[in-house]
Design an enzyme around this catalytic site. Structure first.
Site, PDB file in Angstrom:
ATOM      1  N   CYS A 174       0.839  -0.856  -0.340  1.00 43.88           N
ATOM      2  CA  CYS A 174      -0.375   0.707   0.110  1.00 43.88           C
ATOM      3  C   CYS A 174       0.817   1.305   0.280  1.00 43.88           C
ATOM      4  CB  CYS A 174      -1.073   0.044   1.289  1.00 43.88           C
ATOM      5  SG  CYS A 174      -2.040  -1.185   1.515  1.00 43.88           S
ATOM      6  N   HIS A 205      -2.684   7.281   4.052  1.00 46.34           N
ATOM      7  CA  HIS A 205      -2.915   5.789   3.469  1.00 46.34           C
ATOM      8  C   HIS A 205      -4.219   5.927   3.834  1.00 46.34           C
ATOM      9  CE1 HIS A 205      -3.611   2.227   2.058  1.00 46.34           C
ATOM     10  NE2 HIS A 205      -3.591   1.581   3.244  1.00 46.34           N
ATOM     11  N   ASN A 213      -9.349   0.345   1.499  1.00 41.17           N
ATOM     12  CA  ASN A 213      -8.600   0.117   0.771  1.00 41.17           C
ATOM     13  C   ASN A 213      -8.425  -0.469  -0.110  1.00 41.17           C
ATOM     14  OD1 ASN A 213      -5.972   0.096   1.172  1.00 41.17           O
ATOM     15  ND2 ASN A 213      -5.366  -1.498   3.102  1.00 41.17           N
TER      16      ASN A 213
END
Length: 335
Positions: free
Chosen positions: A119, A252, A282
């Site tokens: 990520c 994030h 996500n």
């Protein structure tokens, strides 16, 4: 690794994003696993996410984002000489998705490679592009961050199924006359890698080689709440800035609880924090560019705004970037 800009001004001159059409709500997921909208919202803040259609791969959702970024920058694909694709779900291991996209776009002059940092991939990729541009090895780069995480999810695992979605974003990076990136911080802890992994996806043999995402949620949460704060503090210190000077905070989008923890620890006002995890979940490497696009759409990415971006993910990895935003001449938009 931590460092400041070396005097060469490199900025983002184009931004584009794209998400699949299919919206998957919490109620729909409750038909597959033992969960509910209330349970998911309370623990993650996610109410829906986008998921790719059958047969839809990374390049299918990333190419519209790349085209939008090029249009936003007023740049032709042939003017790009570096294309980096940050992803953990490429169309295939090789040829790389970056090379496939360069060919489709018509970026025949571009070096192209995929970057694997979970990520944190988008942050890692913009740091690499910055280095190539600042050194003079590249003149204009296209950085794409995106994932089709629905392709590696175990639809019987409630702990991971509810968290992730699919999406992509892209930015054009090149020398600018004002503004640009000020500082970066990157890190990795392979010792914690076992807590977020895709067993059976490489040359290591596993007893369960089903190539599905596996996560120790408790340990990843502890890691994320720690590094989201420490990385942000480190890059601000390196850039000689304070939290109070940050106009737009782009963490994030992993979990609303993680974001709330970071906001509280750092002291960033909620109104300066971009949160869209409720709509997208996500999206891994697509997370930060999608959030940047939302910040621009609602007027927060004004010319001269100080932007703090922080990612963390599989590896385990983390990274932050500090940027003085320079408004592009065209408005761009969501693909």
């Amino acid at each position: 690794m931590i460092g400041s800009a070396n005097g060469q001004r490199i900025g983002i001159t184009g931004l584009g994003v794209h998400v699949p059409e299919r919206i998957v709500t919490n109620d729909e997921l409750a038909r597959h696993v033992d969960t509910s909208d209330e349970w998911i919202m309370e623990r993650t803040g996610i109410r829906e996410r986008r998921m790719a259609a059958d047969g839809e791969a990374l390049t299918d959702i990333a190419l519209p984002a790349a085209r939008a970024a090029l249009a936003d920058a007023g740049v032709e694909a042939g003017e790009i000489d570096l294309l980096i694709s940050a992803t953990v779900t490429p169309d295939m291991m090789f040829p790389t998705s970056s090379a496939l996209m360069a060919d489709t776009l018509g970026a025949s002059n571009a070096a192209a490679y995929d970057l694997l940092a979970g990520c944190t991939g988008f942050v890692y990729a913009i740091v690499q592009a910055y280095g190539m541009l600042a050194s003079g090895l590249s003149r204009r780069a296209l950085v794409v961050g995106g994932d089709v995480l629905s392709s590696i999810l175990d639809w019987e695992d409630r702990s991971t199924l509810v968290l992730f979605g699919d999406g992509a974003g892209a930015v054009v990076m090149e020398p600018v006359e004002r503004g640009g990136f000020l500082a970066f911080e990157l890190g990795a802890d392979g010792g914690g890698g076992v807590h977020l992994q895709l067993p059976g996806s490489g040359s290591r043999k596993f007893e369960r080689p089903e190539s599905m995402l596996r996560m120790n949620g408790r340990e990843v949460y502890k890691f994320a709440t720690r590094v989201l704060v420490s990385s942000a503090e480190a890059v601000l210190a390196e850039g000689g800035r304070t939290v109070g000077e940050v106009d737009v905070y782009v963490p994030h989008q992993a979990n609303k609880r993680i974001i709330d923890h970071a906001v509280g620890k750092l002291g960033v006002p909620h109104e300066r924090t971009v949160v869209n995890v409720d709509r997208f979940g996500n999206t891994s490497s697509g997370s930060i560019p999608l959030a940047l696009a939302d910040a621009r759409a609602d007027g927060r990415l004004r010319d001269g705004a100080l932007v703090l971006m922080t990612g963390m993910g599989a590896g385990l990895t983390w990274g932050s970037a500090l940027l003085e935003w320079t408004a592009s001449p065209t408005s761009g938009g969501r693909g």
